[in-house]
Design a protein around this motif. Structure first.
Motif, PDB file in Angstrom:
ATOM      1  N   ASN A  42       0.856  -1.186   0.131  1.00 12.52           N
ATOM      2  CA  ASN A  42      -0.024  -0.009   0.071  1.00 12.52           C
ATOM      3  C   ASN A  42       0.827   1.146  -0.103  1.00 12.52           C
ATOM      4  O   ASN A  42       1.856   1.522   0.697  1.00 12.52           O
ATOM      5  N   THR A 387     -15.992   5.160  13.726  1.00 13.23           N
ATOM      6  CA  THR A 387     -14.937   5.872  13.985  1.00 13.23           C
ATOM      7  C   THR A 387     -14.680   6.419  15.059  1.00 13.23           C
ATOM      8  O   THR A 387     -15.613   7.517  15.289  1.00 13.23           O
TER       9      THR A 387
ATOM     10  N   LEU B 287     -14.482  -3.205   2.391  1.00 15.53           N
ATOM     11  CA  LEU B 287     -14.263  -2.073   3.676  1.00 15.53           C
ATOM     12  C   LEU B 287     -15.041  -0.859   3.720  1.00 15.53           C
ATOM     13  O   LEU B 287     -15.956  -0.489   4.475  1.00 15.53           O
ATOM     14  N   PRO B 297     -17.994   7.271   8.937  1.00 18.02           N
ATOM     15  CA  PRO B 297     -17.118   7.866   8.148  1.00 18.02           C
ATOM     16  C   PRO B 297     -15.848   7.560   8.405  1.00 18.02           C
ATOM     17  O   PRO B 297     -14.916   8.434   8.664  1.00 18.02           O
ATOM     18  N   ASN B 298     -15.366   6.491   8.004  1.00 13.53           N
ATOM     19  CA  ASN B 298     -14.162   5.896   8.190  1.00 13.53           C
ATOM     20  C   ASN B 298     -13.103   6.185   6.927  1.00 13.53           C
ATOM     21  O   ASN B 298     -12.886   5.055   6.334  1.00 13.53           O
ATOM     22  N   TRP B 299     -12.884   7.203   6.987  1.00 12.57           N
ATOM     23  CA  TRP B 299     -11.868   7.809   5.931  1.00 12.57           C
ATOM     24  C   TRP B 299     -10.557   7.012   5.799  1.00 12.57           C
ATOM     25  O   TRP B 299     -10.179   6.772   4.940  1.00 12.57           O
ATOM     26  N   GLY B 300     -10.353   6.390   6.740  1.00 12.04           N
ATOM     27  CA  GLY B 300      -8.977   5.539   6.801  1.00 12.04           C
ATOM     28  C   GLY B 300      -9.172   4.476   5.777  1.00 12.04           C
ATOM     29  O   GLY B 300      -8.277   4.037   5.022  1.00 12.04           O
ATOM     30  N   ARG B 301     -10.279   3.876   5.541  1.00 12.01           N
ATOM     31  CA  ARG B 301     -10.635   2.878   4.863  1.00 12.01           C
ATOM     32  C   ARG B 301     -10.484   3.429   3.242  1.00 12.01           C
ATOM     33  O   ARG B 301      -9.955   2.555   2.425  1.00 12.01           O
ATOM     34  N   ILE B 303      -8.838   6.016   2.471  1.00 15.76           N
ATOM     35  CA  ILE B 303      -7.485   6.213   1.813  1.00 15.76           C
ATOM     36  C   ILE B 303      -6.484   5.040   1.502  1.00 15.76           C
ATOM     37  O   ILE B 303      -5.824   4.928   0.605  1.00 15.76           O
ATOM     38  N   CYS B 304      -6.950   4.022   2.569  1.00 12.77           N
ATOM     39  CA  CYS B 304      -6.565   2.580   2.178  1.00 12.77           C
ATOM     40  C   CYS B 304      -6.524   2.333   0.762  1.00 12.77           C
ATOM     41  O   CYS B 304      -5.732   1.824   0.138  1.00 12.77           O
ATOM     42  N   ALA B 305      -7.786   2.177   0.364  1.00  9.02           N
ATOM     43  CA  ALA B 305      -8.249   1.705  -1.109  1.00  9.02           C
ATOM     44  C   ALA B 305      -7.309   2.427  -1.919  1.00  9.02           C
ATOM     45  O   ALA B 305      -6.861   1.915  -2.816  1.00  9.02           O
ATOM     46  N   GLY B 307      -4.622   3.788  -1.742  1.00  5.51           N
ATOM     47  CA  GLY B 307      -3.172   3.427  -1.499  1.00  5.51           C
ATOM     48  C   GLY B 307      -2.816   1.977  -2.023  1.00  5.51           C
ATOM     49  O   GLY B 307      -1.947   2.178  -2.732  1.00  5.51           O
ATOM     50  N   VAL B 332      -9.965  15.461   5.559  1.00  8.28           N
ATOM     51  CA  VAL B 332      -8.477  15.595   5.471  1.00  8.28           C
ATOM     52  C   VAL B 332      -8.092  16.499   4.654  1.00  8.28           C
ATOM     53  O   VAL B 332      -8.696  16.610   3.512  1.00  8.28           O
ATOM     54  N   ILE B 337      -5.349  15.960   9.276  1.00  8.48           N
ATOM     55  CA  ILE B 337      -6.731  15.320   9.795  1.00  8.48           C
ATOM     56  C   ILE B 337      -7.666  16.373  10.495  1.00  8.48           C
ATOM     57  O   ILE B 337      -7.143  16.706  11.174  1.00  8.48           O
TER      58      ILE B 337
END
Lengths: 387, 387
Positions: A42, A387, B287, B297-301, B303-305, B307, B332, B337
């Motif tokens: 990633n 979250t 995810l 609102p899981n923005w980490g998922r 961003i990860c996608a 990535g 973000v 953040i």
């Protein structure tokens, strides 16, 4: 290949421990030796991965410090500083150098580490470092999240030992299917040999495993060789591959919300790359995964996944069968459909472990993938987190 | 661009009808003109696709015959013969040539067509061919499977009309998310122009749509131009793109088990190809899809996608926001953040339509993808079918 007891502490020179406090957990592993690692592909890489990659450049580790509760990902310069601080905590205690410590994290993305908690957990943990059979499992439990069982294995082969623990695939927060895998051996090889053997083993194991197709920001596999035993590279490589495949299977069985496990063995592909593409496409297909959950021998979905995998295929040459629960049937034989076996196929699909055999009839390429079903529970685990 | 009533029969020269009997349904559409088509990229292609591709080579169609209930896929020479027979049924009635008829099917893979049923349905249907506003919907209903609503659109733009119906994404058997899309225009262009405009429109619409990431053996998009009106290529292209994007949105809203719809708009990518990769990865991520379902609102998922999508990205330059329910927030901003907006973000995620805005801050590439959430109902629909 002989399976032995004791987990990672069956390796001479390995000590471990772990503690938990609420959502946070901390595992410490002390083991000195040559080392190699592999990291997520990633483009968003968590801070501890950057720090660990830098430390591994010298090819030697004295220990690993790993936490659950916070991924320390997307945390900028502060994240790197926190990861270095974790390394220096363990280095201080082991009278080692910060650059000989690996750091790994799993948890929420985009939050800073709570270094007070890490500090308190470290104080609690350091006195517990030991090499009994429980110690490895204790370290494992400290970094488990949605994992429902401990996953470890140890083997002895031609005078060499290899062992590992793995956390994943599945996290409560944010459910990235993050994998932290710590492997140890008493073999005595250079970092270069370790790296090459590790790449080979990971290719056939963790890289052929899929739970939900997402790739975490925090995936890490580390291998440390304590150098207390002598043996041949070939034997080491075989044992390492065995350990990694066994851990990959354990992970698939413990996939988020998984109720069933399936392996897809593709043979007769034009080449190995094609076999990998086909095997992974089947393991990843939401339609195949729900069919496995529903015990439905829906071979059309399997053929369809092979069809879009990118692998060369000729539908008229494909043989497709199912195996499990002591039964084995061919549903398609060189493109011809065998409808009379559907009852047996249904019985196989009702089992908890299913092997899908696909012979593409084109060449010598083969590969095996590891997967699990897509269940109501997967949706529960991943939709009900906030979250 | 003006939306008009009447569906595909708003196009001068188009007649349609449809009938159903149990699991089978049959739609007939009569429309003479230049034509172009696009087909699944799956290496397993259903028999009707092979037959239709052959017929389209001459660039002219007089009609379409399409059935639900059986995909006529993985059926060998018998399947091709059955598809030809379907074409000749409609050709006979329209006093046309078999080679000017397109055939499409959706249903179970690996079963032969029941040509008796097709014959009976055809007898029933042919007298119903007509051009009133209900006729297109009747054709649509004949080929619907797990679709929960009819999906059609018609527009008028600078003197030209374009309209279409689409079935998908979602089938009871075997749930391949098969798409059958029939487009019509009164414009007068050569098959080559149609083909190029269709490829362009499909690239920005159906190819950016994902329900479960599986690619069917039977996907087909057909475009027929009756040539009764004159207009500019640019205007036609714009109208065609509008129609395809609108149908793609309708499909995402009607995805199997879907309760919510989301669009992902990627801007600032290094180039358009990268923007497509990133937008599609987000739409496909299990995810992200479960987070949308869970209103998280899981923005980490997200961003990860991005990535792991393969698109070039620098986490420090990314701006990521959510839009919907009349609200808009940045979570973000250039890698920084903004936690204080999480409440607003949660409110947006609770809505039924969500837009995810991602600015990669690298260049001028942009793309938009269409997706739906992954729900308990998706698992129900796909696990509870038995071959």
């Amino acid at each position: 290949m002989q399976r032995i007891k004791g987990g990672i502490c069956a390796i001479d020179g390995v000590r471990a421990c772990g503690v938990r406090a609420g959502k946070y957990g901390l595992a410490l592993i002390a083991a000195s030796g040559t080392a190699a690692g592999m990291f997520t592909t990633n483009r968003v890489k968590a801070a501890p991965l950057a720090v660990t990659a830098e430390h591994l450049a010298k090819g030697h580790l004295d220990g690993i410090i790993a936490n659950s509760g916070c991924a320390n990902a997307y945390t900028g310069p502060q994240g790197v500083e926190d990861a270095r601080m974790m390394a220096s905590l363990l280095a201080g205690f082991l009278k080692s150098d910060e650059e000989r410590i690996a750091v790994a994290s799993t948890g929420v993305i985009g939050r800073y580490m709570d270094m007070d908690i890490i500090g308190r957990l470290f104080e609690e943990a350091r006195g517990r470092l030991r090499s009994d059979g429980e110690a490895g499992l204790e370290a494992e439990r400290a970094i488990m999240t949605t994992d429902t069982r401990e996953k470890e294995v140890a083997v002895e082969h031609q005078g060499l030992r290899v062992a590992g623990i793995v956390k994943g695939a599945g996290m409560i927060e944010p459910n990235m299917a993050t994998m932290l895998c710590f492997l140890f051996t008493d073999a005595d090889f250079s970092p270069e040999v370790l790296k090459s053997c590790l790449a080979d083993a990971v290719r056939d194991s963790f890289n052929m495993l899929t739970v939900d197709g997402d790739t975490s920001t925090n995936d890490i596999v580390l291998l440390t060789a304590t150098g207390r035993a002598q043996g041949r590279i070939e034997d080491f490589q075989q044992a390492l591959r065995y350990v990694c495949v066994d851990l990959a299977r354990q992970m698939a069985r413990d996939g988020e919300g998984a109720s069933k496990f399936f392996e897809t063995l593709v043979t007769g592909a034009r080449n190995e790359a094609d076999a990998r593409l086909a095997a992974k496409a089947v393991a990843k297909s939401s339609l195949v995964k729900t069919a496995v959950y529903g015990a439905d021998p829906n071979w059309g979905r399997i053929i369809c996944a092979v069809g879009y995998s990118g692998a060369e295929m000729n539908p008229d040459l494909v043989t497709l069968g199912l195996e499990g629960s002591g039964l084995k049937v061919d549903l398609v034989w060189k493109g011809r459909i065998a409808e009379e076996v559907l009852d047996k196929a249904r019985e196989i699909m009702s089992g908890e472990e299913i092997i899908i055999n696909i012979d593409l009839g084109l060449g010598m390429g083969s590969a095996r993938s590891f997967g699990c079903d897509l269940t109501h529970e997967y949706v529960n685990v991943n939709a009900n987190y906030t979250t």
